[in-house]
Write an enzyme that holds these catalytic residues in place. Structure first.
Site, PDB file in Angstrom:
ATOM      1  N   CYS A 214      27.111  37.672  39.587  1.00 32.73           N
ATOM      2  CA  CYS A 214      27.464  36.708  38.552  1.00 32.73           C
ATOM      3  C   CYS A 214      28.884  36.939  38.055  1.00 32.73           C
ATOM      4  CB  CYS A 214      26.476  36.778  37.390  1.00 32.73           C
ATOM      5  SG  CYS A 214      26.163  38.435  36.807  1.00 32.73           S
TER       6      CYS A 214
ATOM      7  N   GLY B  32      28.736  32.860  41.333  1.00 33.66           N
ATOM      8  CA  GLY B  32      27.338  32.517  41.104  1.00 33.66           C
ATOM      9  C   GLY B  32      27.167  31.025  40.947  1.00 33.66           C
TER      10      GLY B  32
ATOM     11  N   ASN C 264      27.447  41.192  33.931  1.00 35.52           N
ATOM     12  CA  ASN C 264      27.658  41.145  35.375  1.00 35.52           C
ATOM     13  C   ASN C 264      27.345  42.521  35.931  1.00 35.52           C
ATOM     14  OD1 ASN C 264      30.605  41.160  37.486  1.00 35.52           O
ATOM     15  ND2 ASN C 264      28.524  40.698  38.045  1.00 35.52           N
ATOM     16  N   GLY C 265      26.405  42.592  36.881  1.00 38.65           N
ATOM     17  CA  GLY C 265      26.059  43.860  37.487  1.00 38.65           C
ATOM     18  C   GLY C 265      24.561  44.014  37.646  1.00 38.65           C
TER      19      GLY C 265
ATOM     20  N   TYR D 126      35.667  40.451  50.136  1.00 36.06           N
ATOM     21  CA  TYR D 126      35.096  39.109  50.235  1.00 36.06           C
ATOM     22  C   TYR D 126      34.869  38.406  48.904  1.00 36.06           C
ATOM     23  CZ  TYR D 126      31.764  35.351  51.081  1.00 36.06           C
ATOM     24  OH  TYR D 126      31.146  34.136  51.102  1.00 36.06           O
TER      25      TYR D 126
END
Length: 507
Positions: A12, A44, A122-123, A286
């Site tokens: 996310c 996301g 986030n994580g 990426y």
């Protein structure tokens, strides 16, 4: 490109905005938040949510959440109820933990002893199961399967060192950090401030930007008095579209307070045992947008260096260099520059193929990759092609592309991969297939060139990737000295490549 069809995805992205100066603000905070989310949409696409606050005491929160892309989830009428916000945080989600439902959509808002807080995360917590049990033993019920709700509830708990009459947010955040070492970048909104937090290992990114007048956006003459607002984001690529200048990264373990008065570093929590930082190296490979900046360097430039290093490690006799559009393009350009071979395009991507209501019959399945790519035959017919990709995860995406190129006239197709083989799952926020699904762990890997139909296949080594990433990291000494930290060491998480995780995993 292989990632796109592999089931691998970033979990996310988070974004926040605080208007500077007098409130009510003239800055359209809800629009800034929405545009910021659109810029990090690649992190996301499952759901999105925004929470704004007027910053009063007590504050009035306005919330909107929706499934799908940001532009789908936030119709113009939905933004109307958010328009009176002076500050806000938002989130776009790709689930790694928790099922795909609106109830798991962030930010989460909960009541605490001292008022409401909103949290975006986030994580992925490496010890989530143990923490769920601990929170429930305190008599707290959990309504979702998301790690982020766990974080929110842990922040709501009163730490031992806090006095009764006022919340100590530094103590609460430090208490959270003592409970779970990684992986999280957090935005916590309380009353009139937003706290920006990175875990001590810095596994997930977070950076700060400063909104300035458009006339001063590209000049060096914008002073503190020109600041119209502050923004904080998973990636700096979101800043330009909202008229913000890059300010700095949130450092690993740092707790930063962002208010209408400015940015203030409150504390830096050290890593246990003097461990190295563990920023996810696949942000460079990426996940991040190429125009984002991490550790003082642009992602695009790092990917070019990966391509040059790949050409040094894995040269080949060929006529042209190309790529599978388009995440591996910088690496392909780097490979071409280092090898002295011309770079050309061999594939034209259909950007609108996406998901479709058309059910694939046998004929459409046989056409396969031809629905997504067209071969630019005149560029490579009768030539030996080096095709640079950013990964080979399962091997089911690259094989049809090789077949397409050979049928269109390529005499040889050599695959060069600008990252090492992925062999292990990630437990820190990246959705990677099971170990058994990864091509590097299957018997076919012993002859992967024959398996996918290539003349040869070579990967960048782990040492080559780390070298390419760390070569260009600018010294962070000035930033560290500014906030009183003595740590100047650099480190990256390569667990999905080596199986060496930065912390001990708990199950």
């Amino acid at each position: 490109m292989e990632f796109e069809g592999s089931g691998i995805g970033e979990e996310c992205g988070v974004f926040g905005c605080v208007a500077a100066g007098e409130w009510p603000t003239q800055l359209e905070v809800a629009q800034v938040l929405t545009l910021g989310l659109v810029a990090i949409q690649h992190r996301g696409q499952e759901s999105a949510g925004i929470v704004t606050s007027n910053g009063a005491s007590p504050p009035t929160y306005a919330t909107h959440k929706g499934m799908g892309l940001v532009n789908t989830a936030f119709a113009p009428e939905a933004l109307l109820k958010l328009r009176y916000g002076n500050l806000g945080i938002c989130h776009t989600r790709y689930s790694t933990t928790g099922i795909s439902e609106l109830q798991n959509c962030q930010p989460f808002v909960v009541d605490t002893l001292h008022g409401q807080i909103a949290v975006a995360h986030n994580g992925e917590l490496v010890n989530a199961q143990a923490l769920r049990k601990k929170v429930m033993r305190h008599g707290v019920g959990l309504s979702t399967s998301s790690d982020s709700e766990l974080i929110t509830q842990l922040l709501a708990l009163t730490p031992p060192m806090e006095e009764q009459d006022a919340p100590n947010w530094v103590a609460r955040i430090k208490n959270l950090m003592s409970e779970t070492p990684t992986s999280y970048s957090l935005l916590v909104m309380f009353k009139d401030v937003v706290y920006a937090v990175r875990d001590p290992y810095g596994n997930r990114p977070l950076c700060i930007g400063r909104i300035v007048p458009v006339s001063k956006l590209h000049s060096s003459g914008a002073g503190e008095e020109d600041t119209e607002g502050w923004v904080v984001s998973s990636e700096s690529c979101s800043f330009q579209s909202i008229g913000a200048k890059y300010y700095r990264e949130v450092l690993p373990g740092e707790i930063v307070q962002i208010s209408r008065h400015g940015v203030k570093s409150l504390s830096v929590v050290p890593r246990p045992k003097g461990d190295l930082p563990a920023f996810c190296i696949f942000e460079y490979v990426y996940f991040a947008r190429p125009d984002s900046i991490f550790e003082g360097q642009m992602v695009y430039t790092v990917r070019q260096r990966c391509g040059r290093q790949l050409a040094i490690e894995a040269p080949t006799d060929a006529d042209v260099v190309s790529t599978v559009p388009e995440s591996a393009t910088p690496a392909a350009l780097g490979y071409a520059q280092q090898s002295g071979l011309p770079y050309i395009e061999v594939l034209c991507k259909n950007r609108y193929v996406g998901r479709t209501f058309i059910q694939p019959n046998t004929r459409l399945r046989q056409l396969g990759v031809a629905k997504k790519f067209g071969a630019l035959t005149d560029n490579f017919a009768g030539k030996r092609v080096v095709l640079v990709d950013d990964s080979i995860v399962r091997g089911n995406t690259i094989s049809p592309i090789i077949k397409l190129l050979k049928e269109a006239g390529a005499t040889e197709v050599h695959i060069r991969v600008a990252s090492p083989p992925i062999r292990y799952p990630c437990y820190m926020g990246i959705n990677i297939p099971t170990k058994e699904e990864l091509i590097a762990n299957r018997p076919e890997f012993q002859d992967i060139a024959g398996y996918i139909g290539a003349a040869s296949v070579k990967y960048l080594t782990v040492e080559g990737l780390v070298s390419a990433v760390q070569e260009g990291i600018a010294s962070l000494q000035q930033d560290h000295e500014m906030i009183g930290s003595s740590s100047k060491r650099v480190g990256h998480c390569t667990a999905c490549l080596t199986g060496k995780y930065p912390v001990e995993l708990e199950w």
